[in-house]
Design a protein around this motif. Sequence first.
Motif, PDB file in Angstrom:
ATOM      1  N   HIS A  27      28.204  39.153  67.262  1.00 28.72           N
ATOM      2  CA  HIS A  27      29.142  39.698  66.275  1.00 28.72           C
ATOM      3  C   HIS A  27      29.862  40.861  66.953  1.00 28.72           C
ATOM      4  O   HIS A  27      29.330  41.973  67.007  1.00 28.72           O
ATOM      5  CB  HIS A  27      28.417  40.168  65.016  1.00 28.72           C
ATOM      6  CG  HIS A  27      27.814  39.052  64.250  1.00 28.72           C
ATOM      7  ND1 HIS A  27      28.521  38.309  63.332  1.00 28.72           N
ATOM      8  CD2 HIS A  27      26.570  38.526  64.293  1.00 28.72           C
ATOM      9  CE1 HIS A  27      27.724  37.376  62.829  1.00 28.72           C
ATOM     10  NE2 HIS A  27      26.535  37.484  63.403  1.00 28.72           N
ATOM     11  N   HIS A  29      33.598  41.301  66.768  1.00 31.36           N
ATOM     12  CA  HIS A  29      34.950  41.615  66.296  1.00 31.36           C
ATOM     13  C   HIS A  29      35.029  41.517  64.777  1.00 31.36           C
ATOM     14  O   HIS A  29      34.494  40.576  64.181  1.00 31.36           O
ATOM     15  CB  HIS A  29      35.950  40.651  66.935  1.00 31.36           C
ATOM     16  CG  HIS A  29      37.370  40.884  66.546  1.00 31.36           C
ATOM     17  ND1 HIS A  29      38.047  42.056  66.796  1.00 31.36           N
ATOM     18  CD2 HIS A  29      38.260  40.083  65.911  1.00 31.36           C
ATOM     19  CE1 HIS A  29      39.283  41.967  66.340  1.00 31.36           C
ATOM     20  NE2 HIS A  29      39.435  40.787  65.800  1.00 31.36           N
ATOM     21  N   GLN A  30      35.709  42.494  64.194  1.00 30.15           N
ATOM     22  CA  GLN A  30      36.037  42.437  62.773  1.00 30.15           C
ATOM     23  C   GLN A  30      37.367  43.136  62.586  1.00 30.15           C
ATOM     24  O   GLN A  30      37.735  44.017  63.361  1.00 30.15           O
ATOM     25  CB  GLN A  30      34.952  43.060  61.914  1.00 30.15           C
ATOM     26  CG  GLN A  30      34.648  44.503  62.221  1.00 30.15           C
ATOM     27  CD  GLN A  30      33.443  44.980  61.417  1.00 30.15           C
ATOM     28  OE1 GLN A  30      32.574  44.212  61.033  1.00 30.15           O
ATOM     29  NE2 GLN A  30      33.407  46.272  61.155  1.00 30.15           N
ATOM     30  N   ASN A  56      38.700  37.729  69.208  1.00 26.83           N
ATOM     31  CA  ASN A  56      37.250  37.584  69.280  1.00 26.83           C
ATOM     32  C   ASN A  56      36.828  37.160  70.686  1.00 26.83           C
ATOM     33  O   ASN A  56      35.832  37.662  71.221  1.00 26.83           O
ATOM     34  CB  ASN A  56      36.776  36.578  68.235  1.00 26.83           C
ATOM     35  CG  ASN A  56      35.281  36.659  67.976  1.00 26.83           C
ATOM     36  OD1 ASN A  56      34.711  37.737  67.879  1.00 26.83           O
ATOM     37  ND2 ASN A  56      34.648  35.508  67.849  1.00 26.83           N
ATOM     38  N   VAL A  97      35.195  39.050  59.462  1.00 26.78           N
ATOM     39  CA  VAL A  97      34.072  39.291  60.355  1.00 26.78           C
ATOM     40  C   VAL A  97      33.889  38.025  61.173  1.00 26.78           C
ATOM     41  O   VAL A  97      33.793  36.930  60.625  1.00 26.78           O
ATOM     42  CB  VAL A  97      32.785  39.619  59.562  1.00 26.78           C
ATOM     43  CG1 VAL A  97      31.602  39.774  60.495  1.00 26.78           C
ATOM     44  CG2 VAL A  97      32.984  40.873  58.731  1.00 26.78           C
ATOM     45  N   SER A  99      32.030  35.745  64.407  1.00 30.48           N
ATOM     46  CA  SER A  99      30.871  35.533  65.265  1.00 30.48           C
ATOM     47  C   SER A  99      31.289  34.585  66.379  1.00 30.48           C
ATOM     48  O   SER A  99      32.303  33.888  66.278  1.00 30.48           O
ATOM     49  CB  SER A  99      29.697  34.949  64.476  1.00 30.48           C
ATOM     50  OG  SER A  99      30.004  33.655  64.009  1.00 30.48           O
ATOM     51  N   ARG A 101      29.358  31.971  69.402  1.00 31.65           N
ATOM     52  CA  ARG A 101      28.182  31.432  70.070  1.00 31.65           C
ATOM     53  C   ARG A 101      28.627  30.663  71.303  1.00 31.65           C
ATOM     54  O   ARG A 101      29.654  30.006  71.301  1.00 31.65           O
ATOM     55  CB  ARG A 101      27.331  30.572  69.151  1.00 31.65           C
ATOM     56  CG  ARG A 101      28.001  29.305  68.681  1.00 31.65           C
ATOM     57  CD  ARG A 101      27.125  28.518  67.749  1.00 31.65           C
ATOM     58  NE  ARG A 101      27.176  29.108  66.431  1.00 31.65           N
ATOM     59  CZ  ARG A 101      26.503  28.681  65.385  1.00 31.65           C
ATOM     60  NH1 ARG A 101      25.711  27.644  65.494  1.00 31.65           N
ATOM     61  NH2 ARG A 101      26.609  29.266  64.222  1.00 31.65           N
ATOM     62  N   HIS A 114      33.541  29.823  67.441  1.00 30.08           N
ATOM     63  CA  HIS A 114      33.780  31.003  66.624  1.00 30.08           C
ATOM     64  C   HIS A 114      33.650  30.643  65.146  1.00 30.08           C
ATOM     65  O   HIS A 114      34.055  29.552  64.749  1.00 30.08           O
ATOM     66  CB  HIS A 114      35.231  31.499  66.774  1.00 30.08           C
ATOM     67  CG  HIS A 114      35.710  31.748  68.141  1.00 30.08           C
ATOM     68  ND1 HIS A 114      35.735  33.005  68.696  1.00 30.08           N
ATOM     69  CD2 HIS A 114      36.242  30.922  69.079  1.00 30.08           C
ATOM     70  CE1 HIS A 114      36.255  32.944  69.906  1.00 30.08           C
ATOM     71  NE2 HIS A 114      36.568  31.693  70.158  1.00 30.08           N
ATOM     72  N   ARG A 117      34.434  34.738  58.898  1.00 30.16           N
ATOM     73  CA  ARG A 117      33.899  34.837  57.548  1.00 30.16           C
ATOM     74  C   ARG A 117      34.537  36.017  56.822  1.00 30.16           C
ATOM     75  O   ARG A 117      35.006  36.961  57.449  1.00 30.16           O
ATOM     76  CB  ARG A 117      32.383  34.996  57.573  1.00 30.16           C
ATOM     77  CG  ARG A 117      31.691  33.748  58.092  1.00 30.16           C
ATOM     78  CD  ARG A 117      30.181  33.840  57.960  1.00 30.16           C
ATOM     79  NE  ARG A 117      29.590  32.555  58.308  1.00 30.16           N
ATOM     80  CZ  ARG A 117      29.403  31.556  57.459  1.00 30.16           C
ATOM     81  NH1 ARG A 117      29.746  31.683  56.192  1.00 30.16           N
ATOM     82  NH2 ARG A 117      28.860  30.422  57.862  1.00 30.16           N
ATOM     83  N   GLY A 119      34.441  39.362  55.030  1.00 34.03           N
ATOM     84  CA  GLY A 119      33.549  40.490  55.237  1.00 34.03           C
ATOM     85  C   GLY A 119      32.789  40.943  54.010  1.00 34.03           C
ATOM     86  O   GLY A 119      31.797  41.656  54.135  1.00 34.03           O
ATOM     87  N   ASP A 122      31.056  36.705  52.616  1.00 39.15           N
ATOM     88  CA  ASP A 122      30.457  35.881  53.664  1.00 39.15           C
ATOM     89  C   ASP A 122      30.944  34.425  53.617  1.00 39.15           C
ATOM     90  O   ASP A 122      30.397  33.562  54.299  1.00 39.15           O
ATOM     91  CB  ASP A 122      28.929  35.933  53.626  1.00 39.15           C
ATOM     92  CG  ASP A 122      28.303  35.482  54.935  1.00 39.15           C
ATOM     93  OD1 ASP A 122      28.821  35.864  56.010  1.00 39.15           O
ATOM     94  OD2 ASP A 122      27.313  34.717  54.901  1.00 39.15           O
TER      95      ASP A 122
END
Length: 177
Positions: A27, A29-30, A56, A97, A99, A101, A114, A117, A119, A122
């Motif tokens: 996590h 970047h937001q 991101n 928000v 993510s 992987r 990526h 979501r 913030g 969710d």
Amino acid sequence: MDRLVTPYEGSGHRPWDDSAEVPAPLHLHQTPVSSRWVDYNGHMSESCYLRVFGDNSDAFFRYLGIGEDYREGGHSLYTVETHIHNRREVAEGEPLVLSLRLLDHDAKRLHVFHEMRHGETDALLASAEQLLVHVDIARGKSSEMPPELQQRLATIRRSHATLTTPDVVGKPMGIRR
């Protein structure tokens, strides 16, 4: 001439800590939805989803150890392919928000996923699957990453191997009949 600048440009990169635990997923970047990203329908325009996923990726590069100094040394990561799945609309000012992987990697390529979501709720807004290639900028060709980056990727991949692969990964686009 104006050029596109990411929020992380000029920030360098964070030092890699071999002893630090790697979050799964990352996590990094937001951001709130900018008024410049909202289109005539009153929600974030499709091209801006890609922009946020790109930011991101830039945050991930800096986590990995790739910043301006790395690019000045003649190497970078370029996006080869992106598949975006838009799930929900999002309006100006709403919090995003993200993510990331690492699904796979080899000496020259990274396969990442990526999720964007909301913030506060969710709710899954969008996801993007990307294939990136390491390049020698002067030659304009792919090149192997240095051993320290390959080792960092292996560490991240081991951590992310515990995550379930999203069902949209690797799926071709088309009209199902």
